[in-house]
Every structure is written in C-alpha cells, then in structure tokens.
Motif scaffolding. Sequence first.
Motif, mmCIF file in Angstrom:
data_model
loop_
_atom_site.group_PDB
_atom_site.id
_atom_site.type_symbol
_atom_site.label_atom_id
_atom_site.label_comp_id
_atom_site.label_asym_id
_atom_site.label_seq_id
_atom_site.Cartn_x
_atom_site.Cartn_y
_atom_site.Cartn_z
ATOM 1 N N VAL A 1 0.933 -1.431 0.006
ATOM 2 C CA VAL A 1 -0.166 0.113 -0.090
ATOM 3 C C VAL A 1 0.760 1.169 0.143
ATOM 4 O O VAL A 1 0.725 2.265 -0.781
ATOM 5 C CB VAL A 1 -0.905 0.021 1.074
ATOM 6 C CG1 VAL A 1 -1.798 1.390 1.421
ATOM 7 C CG2 VAL A 1 -1.927 -1.074 0.983
ATOM 8 N N LYS A 2 1.683 1.375 0.847
ATOM 9 C CA LYS A 2 2.894 2.323 1.078
ATOM 10 C C LYS A 2 3.383 2.838 -0.462
ATOM 11 O O LYS A 2 3.549 3.854 -0.826
ATOM 12 C CB LYS A 2 3.909 2.071 1.837
ATOM 13 C CG LYS A 2 4.794 3.165 1.914
ATOM 14 C CD LYS A 2 6.232 2.801 2.998
ATOM 15 C CE LYS A 2 7.243 3.837 2.696
ATOM 16 N NZ LYS A 2 8.513 3.176 3.346
ATOM 17 N N ASN A 3 3.807 1.626 -1.344
ATOM 18 C CA ASN A 3 4.825 1.651 -2.562
ATOM 19 C C ASN A 3 3.696 2.071 -3.633
ATOM 20 O O ASN A 3 4.009 2.656 -4.415
ATOM 21 C CB ASN A 3 5.600 0.606 -2.631
ATOM 22 C CG ASN A 3 6.797 0.631 -1.860
ATOM 23 O OD1 ASN A 3 7.579 1.782 -1.513
ATOM 24 N ND2 ASN A 3 6.863 -0.382 -1.434
ATOM 25 N N ILE A 4 2.568 1.507 -3.611
ATOM 26 C CA ILE A 4 1.775 1.397 -4.778
ATOM 27 C C ILE A 4 1.125 2.685 -4.888
ATOM 28 O O ILE A 4 0.786 3.249 -6.092
ATOM 29 C CB ILE A 4 0.682 0.432 -4.730
ATOM 30 C CG1 ILE A 4 0.101 -0.086 -6.061
ATOM 31 C CG2 ILE A 4 -0.616 0.577 -3.894
ATOM 32 C CD1 ILE A 4 -0.458 -1.437 -6.250
ATOM 33 N N ASN B 1 -1.949 1.548 -16.355
ATOM 34 C CA ASN B 1 -2.197 0.216 -16.776
ATOM 35 C C ASN B 1 -1.894 -0.485 -15.493
ATOM 36 O O ASN B 1 -0.705 -0.622 -14.964
ATOM 37 C CB ASN B 1 -0.980 -0.033 -17.669
ATOM 38 C CG ASN B 1 -1.170 -1.539 -18.399
ATOM 39 O OD1 ASN B 1 -1.533 -2.422 -17.665
ATOM 40 N ND2 ASN B 1 -0.555 -1.596 -19.570
ATOM 41 N N PRO B 2 -2.761 -1.333 -14.774
ATOM 42 C CA PRO B 2 -2.684 -1.955 -13.685
ATOM 43 C C PRO B 2 -1.739 -3.032 -13.825
ATOM 44 O O PRO B 2 -1.078 -3.545 -13.082
ATOM 45 C CB PRO B 2 -4.207 -2.708 -13.570
ATOM 46 C CG PRO B 2 -4.965 -2.074 -14.258
ATOM 47 C CD PRO B 2 -4.355 -1.429 -15.487
ATOM 48 N N LEU C 1 -5.205 -2.423 -9.542
ATOM 49 C CA LEU C 1 -6.507 -2.036 -10.332
ATOM 50 C C LEU C 1 -6.938 -0.580 -9.679
ATOM 51 O O LEU C 1 -7.318 0.392 -10.434
ATOM 52 C CB LEU C 1 -7.579 -2.935 -10.301
ATOM 53 C CG LEU C 1 -8.649 -2.542 -11.180
ATOM 54 C CD1 LEU C 1 -8.631 -3.009 -12.741
ATOM 55 C CD2 LEU C 1 -10.109 -3.306 -10.680
ATOM 56 N N LEU C 2 -7.153 -0.713 -8.343
ATOM 57 C CA LEU C 2 -7.593 0.720 -7.640
ATOM 58 C C LEU C 2 -6.833 1.854 -8.027
ATOM 59 O O LEU C 2 -7.165 3.117 -8.257
ATOM 60 C CB LEU C 2 -7.897 0.545 -6.242
ATOM 61 C CG LEU C 2 -8.686 -0.420 -5.712
ATOM 62 C CD1 LEU C 2 -8.528 -0.524 -4.145
ATOM 63 C CD2 LEU C 2 -10.087 0.227 -6.138
ATOM 64 N N VAL C 3 -5.471 1.908 -7.984
ATOM 65 C CA VAL C 3 -4.387 2.906 -8.375
ATOM 66 C C VAL C 3 -4.691 3.257 -9.705
ATOM 67 O O VAL C 3 -4.698 4.421 -10.188
ATOM 68 C CB VAL C 3 -3.062 2.719 -7.813
ATOM 69 C CG1 VAL C 3 -1.930 3.685 -8.555
ATOM 70 C CG2 VAL C 3 -2.864 2.606 -6.430
ATOM 71 N N ALA C 4 -4.497 2.609 -10.596
ATOM 72 C CA ALA C 4 -4.625 2.735 -12.165
ATOM 73 C C ALA C 4 -6.113 3.486 -12.424
ATOM 74 O O ALA C 4 -6.348 4.149 -12.970
ATOM 75 C CB ALA C 4 -4.773 1.607 -12.962
#
Length: 176
Positions: free
Chosen positions: A11-14, A21-22, A50-53
Amino acid sequence: MTVSEKAELIVKNIKKEQGTNPVVIFKQIAEKEYISIHGPEHHILDGASLLVAYKNAGGEIDLEQALDRLMSEELRMPGAMCGLWGICGAITSIGAALAIIDGTGGNHMQFTSKAIGELGAINGPRCCKRDAMIAFKNGIDYVNAHYGVTLQYEQMQCGFTDFNEQCIKERCPFHE
C-alpha cells in the motif's frame, strides 16, 4: 516478514505509481524483494494495482480509504485459496476492488465468472502471476465498459518463469 507487513509495504509503495495500466503497476511492485512468487500478498497487490490505475485514470474514489478497505478484506483470505477453496485469490482481489468502486457487492459478477472461466480453461498448478494477468485482462475490460474511465492494457510477457517451478510454460498465454 508477515503478510500484514507485506500488505503495508504494498500500500505504501503502490500509492507512488502514476500509470493507468494495472499490469504495469503490478509488475513494478511484484518485482520488489518482499513479494513472493506465490503468496497471499497477491490478494492485496492485484486489487490495489487496479484501484490505483482507476484513480489515475480519473476514477472518483478516495484512494486511501479504498486501499485500507481492500487490505482489510483481503487479509482475511488464506494463502493457497485456489487449492483450498477452489477460487483464485487474484480474481477475488480484483472482484473486491470492483466492489469498492461500485460501492456494492453484486454488479461485477460478470467479471468474476468470465475470469474464472478463462482461468479454468487454461488450468494448471498454481501461478499467482498468470492468474493475476488473467484477472487483470478481464477486470480492465470490465472497468472500461462500465465506469467511464479507460485503463490501459497490453498483453505482456510474464518474466517470472524462471522463479516458478510449476510454470506451465508454452500452455500459458503470457509465457515468453
């Protein structure tokens, strides 16, 4: 390192990832030393990618809240789900991310059934990377068709074959 500690690092890095593009986001994190070739950390990594993308593509979610919820849900799932429960953790992770985006638990079952069908057709021993790629392909198609944002996708070669003793090689659609 525990699964919870790995989840915190994921979570920290993402959150630093900028793309839409997931699969690219997934691969950036999956190459880090704290991600095993197989392991329950994928239950968080896949949905988080997917959430970050989705957020980066203009999707309207509170990313902090979404990642916290995903982590809470996915940490309840045991490792080896595919072997023990008959359902792939990558598919459940993407499904959980879609449920967070939806704000509900039922509108995205088309994704789940299509991804499970494709995974079942390929069949083979465990491979968290192959399963993630199939889940991403189907999840990205679902997001692009239903949420008014466009996530990028290109079928990429795996790059993890040498690390997976159970790799099905040429039977895998992502094999180099």
